[in-house]
Scaffold this active site. Sequence first.
Site, PDB file in Angstrom:
ATOM      1  N   GLY A  71       0.792  -1.224   0.000  1.00 16.42           N
ATOM      2  CA  GLY A  71       0.000   0.000   0.000  1.00 16.42           C
ATOM      3  C   GLY A  71       0.824   1.274   0.000  1.00 16.42           C
ATOM      4  N   GLN A 181      -7.723  -0.409   3.062  1.00  8.77           N
ATOM      5  CA  GLN A 181      -8.568  -1.013   4.095  1.00  8.77           C
ATOM      6  C   GLN A 181      -9.909  -1.521   3.575  1.00  8.77           C
ATOM      7  OE1 GLN A 181      -8.111  -1.955   7.144  1.00  8.77           O
ATOM      8  NE2 GLN A 181      -6.082  -1.097   7.494  1.00  8.77           N
ATOM      9  N   CYS A 328       1.826   1.382  11.204  1.00  7.04           N
ATOM     10  CA  CYS A 328       3.095   1.982  10.808  1.00  7.04           C
ATOM     11  C   CYS A 328       3.617   2.968  11.847  1.00  7.04           C
ATOM     12  CB  CYS A 328       2.940   2.703   9.468  1.00  7.04           C
ATOM     13  SG  CYS A 328       2.422   1.607   8.133  1.00  7.04           S
TER      14      CYS A 328
END
Length: 384
Positions: A71, A181, A328
Amino acid sequence: MNTYYFDHAATTPMRPEVMKAMLEVMSGPGSNASSMHAYGRAAKQHLNRSRDRIAAALGCKPSELLFTSGGTESDNAALIGAARAQRKRGKSHIITSAGEHHAVLHACEWLRKEEGFTLTVLPVDGSGRTSAASVQSAMTAETGLVSIMHGNNELGTLQPIEEIGAIVKAGGALFHVDAVQTLGWIGYRLNEIPVDLMSFSAHKINGPQGVGALYIANGTLFEAVQHGGSQERKRRAGTENIAGIAGFAEAVDICVNERETKQLFMDELRKRWIELLQEHAGVPIRINGSEQHRLPHIVNVSFIGVDTETMLMNLDMEGIAASSGSACTSGSLERSHVLRAMELPEEQLQSAVRFSFGLGNTLEELENAAQKIGTIVRRIRNNY
């Protein structure tokens, strides 16, 4: 000790079928899809077959899919590649929102600082949504690119991307959507919606880590960010991860076929989890995000009076995996930039925990975990 994995928005366990598809590739002879010999042709067949399967599931052409490492790369490639291309047309203004993943926010900020683009960061409301009206107000003749995520990774809040996309297209700009998501939860027909670029990741849908995709609609101006070979139609140099891509395709097939059933069950888990927390938490709780516009598997909840970091440490000691937000940044001790952008009360911001459900979770698990949380909260409060 029993363990409970409630962090599926961070990453998901791989399905056995996905492992099997990857192992089939990895067990074969070493091969590079760019090679001209029989081994290379075999690798190319795996690559083409996987691209065809994913494109069919997403409602786009195979040529419109670019494979990436995940992503973050998809977001970066979309933003930098499209922004640079648009600047050549005299359009150097970028619009995004304060609720985006850091892969988008940091890339946009880099473009502003290092390459001289102008940037507008739109606010979000108390549920984490960006209004189409705010996008409309921010659009100018110089706007070349707008990036608004579909489903927020911390809240599960869904954005009105079709409404926003129509505004962006009417203004002559490109529209990028971070859909990391929502893949597996939303049925996409990409060629029927006003989106030019869309980012995906395999490890959010029970596929392998390190594999993603970027949809680039035919005709979209785009400059390659990575240079070297001519792979991916000269849009992303580098040898393709054939095994990972095969696993990605298998995961996409499964999640598309099981989407409706999975949505119903995850929504049931989500509702029951909120009821159980209200029953066992022992402190006031607040649910963060949109009740109406949301993904079914993410619950962001504030345990009022209980610090997030303390709560997460105690959850971990009891075998419960949860998160403070984006995977992250969850190890950085930073408070959620998304919740802060929503201008929540400080007590709500400082006590928020994200739970997200998926493959393997059961109602029985939730019952047991909720009781443990009650014990945890009492222990924390008694130690204050």
